[in-house]
Design a protein around this motif. Structure first.
Motif, PDB file in Angstrom:
ATOM      1  N   LYS A  24       5.055   0.841   0.246  1.00  0.00           N
ATOM      2  CA  LYS A  24       5.983   0.824  -0.882  1.00  0.00           C
ATOM      3  C   LYS A  24       7.396   0.590  -0.359  1.00  0.00           C
ATOM      4  CE  LYS A  24       3.255   3.918  -3.849  1.00  0.00           C
ATOM      5  NZ  LYS A  24       3.252   5.173  -4.628  1.00  0.00           N
ATOM      6  N   VAL A  25       8.064  -0.388  -0.956  1.00  0.00           N
ATOM      7  CA  VAL A  25       9.438  -0.712  -0.561  1.00  0.00           C
ATOM      8  C   VAL A  25      10.251  -0.968  -1.822  1.00  0.00           C
ATOM      9  CG1 VAL A  25      10.908  -2.136   0.907  1.00  0.00           C
ATOM     10  CG2 VAL A  25       8.484  -1.881   1.483  1.00  0.00           C
ATOM     11  N   GLU A  26      11.369  -0.263  -1.951  1.00  0.00           N
ATOM     12  CA  GLU A  26      12.234  -0.463  -3.112  1.00  0.00           C
ATOM     13  C   GLU A  26      12.893  -1.844  -3.044  1.00  0.00           C
ATOM     14  OE1 GLU A  26      12.446   1.456  -5.707  1.00  0.00           O
ATOM     15  OE2 GLU A  26      11.049   2.888  -4.812  1.00  0.00           O
ATOM     16  N   PRO A  27      13.221  -2.437  -4.213  1.00  0.00           N
ATOM     17  CA  PRO A  27      13.827  -3.782  -4.238  1.00  0.00           C
ATOM     18  C   PRO A  27      15.073  -3.914  -3.362  1.00  0.00           C
ATOM     19  CG  PRO A  27      13.196  -3.116  -6.443  1.00  0.00           C
ATOM     20  CD  PRO A  27      12.985  -1.915  -5.571  1.00  0.00           C
ATOM     21  N   SER A  28      15.863  -2.854  -3.296  1.00  0.00           N
ATOM     22  CA  SER A  28      17.098  -2.910  -2.503  1.00  0.00           C
ATOM     23  C   SER A  28      16.824  -3.013  -1.009  1.00  0.00           C
ATOM     24  CB  SER A  28      17.954  -1.673  -2.777  1.00  0.00           C
ATOM     25  OG  SER A  28      17.238  -0.496  -2.444  1.00  0.00           O
ATOM     26  N   PHE A  77       3.627 -15.824  10.639  1.00  0.00           N
ATOM     27  CA  PHE A  77       3.233 -15.652   9.240  1.00  0.00           C
ATOM     28  C   PHE A  77       4.417 -14.985   8.555  1.00  0.00           C
ATOM     29  CE2 PHE A  77       0.648 -14.005   5.711  1.00  0.00           C
ATOM     30  CZ  PHE A  77      -0.275 -15.029   5.524  1.00  0.00           C
ATOM     31  N   THR A  78       5.229 -15.787   7.894  1.00  0.00           N
ATOM     32  CA  THR A  78       6.496 -15.303   7.352  1.00  0.00           C
ATOM     33  C   THR A  78       6.404 -15.083   5.850  1.00  0.00           C
ATOM     34  OG1 THR A  78       7.678 -16.554   9.064  1.00  0.00           O
ATOM     35  CG2 THR A  78       8.974 -15.751   7.195  1.00  0.00           C
ATOM     36  N   ILE A  79       6.758 -13.873   5.413  1.00  0.00           N
ATOM     37  CA  ILE A  79       6.703 -13.533   3.999  1.00  0.00           C
ATOM     38  C   ILE A  79       8.070 -13.053   3.521  1.00  0.00           C
ATOM     39  CG2 ILE A  79       4.250 -12.916   4.104  1.00  0.00           C
ATOM     40  CD1 ILE A  79       5.141  -9.952   4.085  1.00  0.00           C
ATOM     41  N   GLU A  80       8.232 -13.036   2.188  1.00  0.00           N
ATOM     42  CA  GLU A  80       9.468 -12.505   1.598  1.00  0.00           C
ATOM     43  C   GLU A  80       9.145 -11.917   0.216  1.00  0.00           C
ATOM     44  OE1 GLU A  80      14.106 -13.729   0.640  1.00  0.00           O
ATOM     45  OE2 GLU A  80      12.628 -15.295   1.053  1.00  0.00           O
ATOM     46  N   PRO A  81       9.307 -10.589   0.052  1.00  0.00           N
ATOM     47  CA  PRO A  81       9.059  -9.974  -1.254  1.00  0.00           C
ATOM     48  C   PRO A  81      10.071 -10.444  -2.298  1.00  0.00           C
ATOM     49  CG  PRO A  81       9.083  -8.335   0.515  1.00  0.00           C
ATOM     50  CD  PRO A  81       9.641  -9.610   1.081  1.00  0.00           C
ATOM     51  N   LEU A  82       9.619 -10.500  -3.546  1.00  0.00           N
ATOM     52  CA  LEU A  82      10.488 -10.905  -4.651  1.00  0.00           C
ATOM     53  C   LEU A  82      11.132  -9.710  -5.344  1.00  0.00           C
ATOM     54  CD1 LEU A  82       8.234 -13.691  -6.238  1.00  0.00           C
ATOM     55  CD2 LEU A  82      10.199 -13.969  -4.714  1.00  0.00           C
ATOM     56  N   GLY A  83      10.803  -8.514  -4.919  1.00  0.00           N
ATOM     57  CA  GLY A  83      11.348  -7.308  -5.538  1.00  0.00           C
ATOM     58  C   GLY A  83      10.639  -6.089  -5.011  1.00  0.00           C
ATOM     59  N   TYR A  84      10.156  -5.233  -5.915  1.00  0.00           N
ATOM     60  CA  TYR A  84       9.476  -3.996  -5.535  1.00  0.00           C
ATOM     61  C   TYR A  84       8.131  -4.297  -4.873  1.00  0.00           C
ATOM     62  CZ  TYR A  84       7.073   0.507  -6.086  1.00  0.00           C
ATOM     63  OH  TYR A  84       6.366   1.660  -5.874  1.00  0.00           O
ATOM     64  N   VAL A  85       7.890  -3.691  -3.728  1.00  0.00           N
ATOM     65  CA  VAL A  85       6.632  -3.854  -3.003  1.00  0.00           C
ATOM     66  C   VAL A  85       5.779  -2.609  -3.203  1.00  0.00           C
ATOM     67  CG1 VAL A  85       5.545  -4.116  -0.736  1.00  0.00           C
ATOM     68  CG2 VAL A  85       7.664  -5.351  -1.254  1.00  0.00           C
ATOM     69  N   ASN A  86       4.568  -2.816  -3.679  1.00  0.00           N
ATOM     70  CA  ASN A  86       3.604  -1.723  -3.827  1.00  0.00           C
ATOM     71  C   ASN A  86       2.226  -2.313  -3.515  1.00  0.00           C
ATOM     72  OD1 ASN A  86       2.161   0.563  -4.436  1.00  0.00           O
ATOM     73  ND2 ASN A  86       2.432   0.419  -6.655  1.00  0.00           N
ATOM     74  N   THR A  87       1.800  -2.158  -2.279  1.00  0.00           N
ATOM     75  CA  THR A  87       0.571  -2.808  -1.799  1.00  0.00           C
ATOM     76  C   THR A  87      -0.463  -1.775  -1.372  1.00  0.00           C
ATOM     77  OG1 THR A  87       1.825  -4.722  -1.002  1.00  0.00           O
ATOM     78  CG2 THR A  87      -0.385  -4.405  -0.098  1.00  0.00           C
ATOM     79  N   PHE A  88      -1.702  -2.013  -1.771  1.00  0.00           N
ATOM     80  CA  PHE A  88      -2.855  -1.243  -1.295  1.00  0.00           C
ATOM     81  C   PHE A  88      -3.771  -2.235  -0.593  1.00  0.00           C
ATOM     82  CE2 PHE A  88      -7.348  -0.052  -2.190  1.00  0.00           C
ATOM     83  CZ  PHE A  88      -7.413   1.077  -1.383  1.00  0.00           C
ATOM     84  N   ALA A  89      -4.230  -1.900   0.610  1.00  0.00           N
ATOM     85  CA  ALA A  89      -5.000  -2.890   1.375  1.00  0.00           C
ATOM     86  C   ALA A  89      -6.074  -2.261   2.244  1.00  0.00           C
ATOM     87  CB  ALA A  89      -4.049  -3.722   2.243  1.00  0.00           C
ATOM     88  N   VAL A  90      -7.038  -3.091   2.587  1.00  0.00           N
ATOM     89  CA  VAL A  90      -8.110  -2.735   3.515  1.00  0.00           C
ATOM     90  C   VAL A  90      -7.911  -3.550   4.789  1.00  0.00           C
ATOM     91  CG1 VAL A  90     -10.608  -2.564   3.861  1.00  0.00           C
ATOM     92  CG2 VAL A  90      -9.663  -2.511   1.522  1.00  0.00           C
ATOM     93  N   ARG A  91      -7.866  -2.874   5.930  1.00  0.00           N
ATOM     94  CA  ARG A  91      -7.765  -3.581   7.211  1.00  0.00           C
ATOM     95  C   ARG A  91      -9.135  -3.544   7.880  1.00  0.00           C
ATOM     96  NH1 ARG A  91      -3.081  -1.404   9.810  1.00  0.00           N
ATOM     97  NH2 ARG A  91      -2.022  -3.026   8.610  1.00  0.00           N
ATOM     98  N   PHE A  92      -9.753  -4.720   7.988  1.00  0.00           N
ATOM     99  CA  PHE A  92     -11.071  -4.823   8.616  1.00  0.00           C
ATOM    100  C   PHE A  92     -10.926  -5.053  10.121  1.00  0.00           C
ATOM    101  CE2 PHE A  92     -11.848  -6.024   4.228  1.00  0.00           C
ATOM    102  CZ  PHE A  92     -13.075  -5.448   3.941  1.00  0.00           C
ATOM    103  N   TYR A  93     -11.872  -4.548  10.881  1.00  0.00           N
ATOM    104  CA  TYR A  93     -11.942  -4.899  12.299  1.00  0.00           C
ATOM    105  C   TYR A  93     -12.200  -6.401  12.418  1.00  0.00           C
ATOM    106  CZ  TYR A  93     -12.046  -0.030  13.867  1.00  0.00           C
ATOM    107  OH  TYR A  93     -11.714   1.275  14.144  1.00  0.00           O
TER     108      TYR A  93
END
Length: 274
Positions: A24-28, A77-93
């Motif tokens: 979770k990352v606030e927009p600011s 692999f370059t990314i840029e959020p457009l605002g509030y980040v709220n991610t849930f993910a699965v990291r596989f081996y």
């Protein structure tokens, strides 16, 4: 402030799932590009906040799907959020995702693939609704584990050969050669390489390079007083120039720029929490 947490999987999924994670990352705090450093894993991610751009070059980008699988990453692999980040993910081996999907993992490399393309829109729509309706991370993990248990397949002998090779690479911090993995002649080596591409997404050599780079980056974070020469030696590189070449190939920057570049902030958090 970035809020990053990891969670252990059910014991019966622990051979294929490394962890679940939330970010979770606030927009600011989410402004600016971030470079994701390869870790040899495949991710299944659910974007529950605003969108995220992934740059295909300095000026062009694609908008990532809200539900996706990110294949093996072998280059910046370059990314840029457009605002509030709220991610849930699965990291596989490295080998894990091939246990729940029969697609060639090499087809997923260096890109994101919409989950519905892999599992069908009806099934994925139901899963998304469960993930979004969940009141907390515990409920989300319960939903995704039910989904994974419904997909997991029996391991084949071929898969065990690949798993053995991955274990050898991990134990050697990526420095083991293909021939050292077992008594392999040229035909068996080529066969192993084909299985690796299908079930892992990269060759044994490429995965070894990523694992060795991981080792070096963790040393850079944990022992900041060490020189790059010592880091290279401790990570089984031939020399410092070899380490610098590999680092630049997969990140786009020299290792000496790692701590001063804010675009590595997210990757730094990921590695420090491993």
């Amino acid at each position: 402030m970035m809020e990053y947490q990891t969670y252990l999987p059910h014991k019966d999924l622990s051979s294929i799932v490394k962890c679940y994670w939330t970010l979770k990352v606030e927009p600011s705090e989410s402004k600016g590009k971030q470079i994701i450093v390869p870790d040899g894993c495949i991710e299944m991610a659910f974007l529950l906040g605003d969108g995220i751009k992934r740059f295909t070059n300095d000026d062009c980008f694609v908008l990532q799907p809200n539900t996706m699988v990110i294949g093996q990453i072998t280059k910046p692999f370059t990314i840029e959020p457009l605002g509030y980040v709220n991610t849930f993910a699965v990291r596989f081996y490295p080998f894990g995702f091939s246990a729940v999907h029969s697609a060639g993992m090499d087809k997923l490399k260096d890109k994101e693939t919409d989950l519905s393309e892999l599992f069908g829109s009806r099934v994925v729509s139901e899963l998304i609704n469960q993930i979004r309706a969940a009141k907390d991370t515990k409920e989300r993990i319960h939903s995704i584990e039910n989904f994974l248990f419904g997909l997991i397949k029996e391991k084949s002998n071929q898969e065990r050969v690949v798993q053995m090779a991955i274990d050898t690479l991990l134990k050697s911090q990526g420095s083991a050669s293909i021939r050292s993995i077992g008594k392999l002649n040229s035909n068996k080596i080529r066969d192993l390489e084909r299985k690796f591409l299908k079930q892992v997404g990269v060759s044994p050599k490429q995965l070894g390079k990523i694992i060795r780079l991981q080792t070096a980056i963790k040393l850079m974070l944990d022992e900041k007083d060490k020189s790059l020469t010592q880091i290279a030696y401790d990570s089984d590189y031939y020399d410092q120039s070899h380490f610098i070449k590999d680092f630049k190939q997969v990140t786009g920057l020299n290792p000496s720029d790692f701590f001063g570049d804010k675009s590595f902030l997210l990757s730094t958090i990921f590695y420090q929490k491993e």
